[in-house]
Design an enzyme around this catalytic site. Sequence first.
Site, PDB file in Angstrom:
ATOM      1  N   GLU A  80      -7.223   5.654 -16.248  1.00 54.73           N
ATOM      2  CA  GLU A  80      -7.760   6.483 -17.394  1.00 54.73           C
ATOM      3  C   GLU A  80      -7.711   5.071 -18.445  1.00 54.73           C
ATOM      4  O   GLU A  80      -8.728   4.776 -19.067  1.00 54.73           O
ATOM      5  CB  GLU A  80      -7.213   7.368 -18.258  1.00 54.73           C
ATOM      6  CG  GLU A  80      -7.105   8.482 -17.308  1.00 54.73           C
ATOM      7  CD  GLU A  80      -6.002   8.315 -16.501  1.00 54.73           C
ATOM      8  OE1 GLU A  80      -5.212   7.498 -15.733  1.00 54.73           O
ATOM      9  OE2 GLU A  80      -5.443   9.461 -16.138  1.00 54.73           O
ATOM     10  N   CYS A 136      -1.210  11.650 -16.790  1.00 53.70           N
ATOM     11  CA  CYS A 136       0.039  12.585 -17.233  1.00 53.70           C
ATOM     12  C   CYS A 136       0.235  12.157 -18.401  1.00 53.70           C
ATOM     13  O   CYS A 136      -0.477  11.938 -19.225  1.00 53.70           O
ATOM     14  CB  CYS A 136       0.693  10.875 -16.518  1.00 53.70           C
ATOM     15  SG  CYS A 136       0.685   9.081 -17.100  1.00 53.70           S
ATOM     16  N   CYS A 188      -1.128   7.759 -20.309  1.00 55.51           N
ATOM     17  CA  CYS A 188      -2.814   8.858 -20.215  1.00 55.51           C
ATOM     18  C   CYS A 188      -3.408   9.232 -21.371  1.00 55.51           C
ATOM     19  O   CYS A 188      -4.313   9.257 -21.326  1.00 55.51           O
ATOM     20  CB  CYS A 188      -3.517   8.272 -19.148  1.00 55.51           C
ATOM     21  SG  CYS A 188      -2.774   7.269 -18.157  1.00 55.51           S
ATOM     22  N   ASP A 226       3.058  -5.467  25.176  1.00 55.50           N
ATOM     23  CA  ASP A 226       2.331  -5.872  23.981  1.00 55.50           C
ATOM     24  C   ASP A 226       2.868  -7.517  23.106  1.00 55.50           C
ATOM     25  O   ASP A 226       1.747  -8.495  23.084  1.00 55.50           O
ATOM     26  CB  ASP A 226       1.881  -5.149  22.239  1.00 55.50           C
ATOM     27  CG  ASP A 226       0.624  -4.021  23.452  1.00 55.50           C
ATOM     28  OD1 ASP A 226       0.865  -4.330  24.496  1.00 55.50           O
ATOM     29  OD2 ASP A 226       0.330  -3.416  22.518  1.00 55.50           O
ATOM     30  N   LEU A 228       2.957  -7.158  14.275  1.00 57.83           N
ATOM     31  CA  LEU A 228       2.901  -5.880  13.023  1.00 57.83           C
ATOM     32  C   LEU A 228       2.615  -6.493  12.262  1.00 57.83           C
ATOM     33  O   LEU A 228       3.163  -5.506  10.590  1.00 57.83           O
ATOM     34  CB  LEU A 228       3.644  -5.586  13.824  1.00 57.83           C
ATOM     35  CG  LEU A 228       3.987  -4.780  14.746  1.00 57.83           C
ATOM     36  CD1 LEU A 228       5.172  -3.842  15.317  1.00 57.83           C
ATOM     37  CD2 LEU A 228       2.966  -3.505  15.334  1.00 57.83           C
ATOM     38  N   GLY A 286       3.321   3.719  21.602  1.00 59.90           N
ATOM     39  CA  GLY A 286       2.114   3.670  22.574  1.00 59.90           C
ATOM     40  C   GLY A 286       1.887   4.917  22.204  1.00 59.90           C
ATOM     41  O   GLY A 286       2.401   5.313  21.218  1.00 59.90           O
TER      42      GLY A 286
HETATM   43 ZN   LIG Z   1      -1.728   8.362 -16.215  1.00 57.84          ZN
END
Ligand SMILES: [Zn+2]
Length: 397
Positions: free
Chosen positions: A56, A79, A88, A204, A208, A323
């Site tokens: 916002e 919030c 906000c 493999d 990652l 897997g």
């Molecule tokens: Zn907020």
Amino acid sequence: MSLSESDREWLLQAASLAGRGWGRVHPNPMVGCVLIRDGKRVGEGWHEEYGGPHAEVNAIRSAGDAARGATAYVSLEPCSHHGKTPPCAEALLEAGVTRVVFGAPEPGDEPGGGGELLAQAGIEVVGPAADVRPFHDVDPVFFYTTRYQRPYLALKLAVSLDARIAARAGERTPLTGDEANREVHRLRSGFDAVLVGGETARVDDPLLTVRYGMDPRIPPTRIVLDPSAALSADASLFRTQDEAPVLIFATEAASAERVGTLRDAGAQVEIVPAAEPIPQGDLPQGNLAQGGGVVQREGGANLEKMLERCWSLGIRSVFCEGGGRLATALTREELAQRLYLFKAPLTLGPGGVPAFGDGDSTPEDLGWSSTGEPIRFGPDLLLTYDYEGSPTAFREV
Ligand SMILES: [Zn+2]
């Protein structure tokens, strides 16, 4: 007061902006906001960075004076609490916004959300939407973990047109192209951890890590479920420990020597209970991985306990990349919430390892339901499913 057609359109636009915070704001929610005055968009913003201004506030800044008299459309209820930034709801009042429309209500039990505060200040407030799903879909990890206090787990599988995950058992078969692989790295970047089974780690030898120039705020922890702690200390995972931590889950079956070796290699090793063996008469006819193998042998780890440990270690979301056997077990035990299924335009034939059941089954047969249209990545398609079968399937109303 209910949403008009144009209210809903603008709200969905706010929701789509929210996704731009992927990988940068969790465990805070991804949120988007648009400001509309006289039918024109005068501002927009999203929560860009953990600890930074909320959606916002970014939208108000982008609109400047034009925010005065505008309607704010926000994917999540504004919030009302003082957190890392001022609430906000106050910012919207100060900016002179005269109407606020939001999609999902702030989750949790605490009364007095921003909507109530704004209404008390004399602003017209509309929300939550009757159908909150599109707004929860903006950030299912946030809404799921807030409600259930357990990790949100997503499975990723790549399959051929005939739903095979590999040409042969125990063999890695690259299926997807570069665009799809890039999307996998983008997905990784939004999770706290990436998980693979010990067999996949052995076959493999994956890194990652998040690559393709993506920049997650916190690199996901790399988890290997390795009941006997059999992983080689020479695995690629250990050569990249400056990039992301390595966490190994073993069971009591692992020797102290093996556990010591992996700790010396730099991994954090956690011991969880072994899984209960599945009674012989109860064996599945087929499964995601080995075409009829046992999904959970004696000596396998207790997956629920593993996820509980993850939660206590601060890991709220897990992206499981294989897997197939591990994916099957997680699905059977109703521990997975989402399936990202990449489909590559080739066939592997009847000798290939079926992803689902005997090869003729579909994700729907296992309790998954599609979230929408497939998305194309180069020659490949991404189909996304949510799990609908368990008591903790996320079907918020
Ligand atoms: Zn907020």
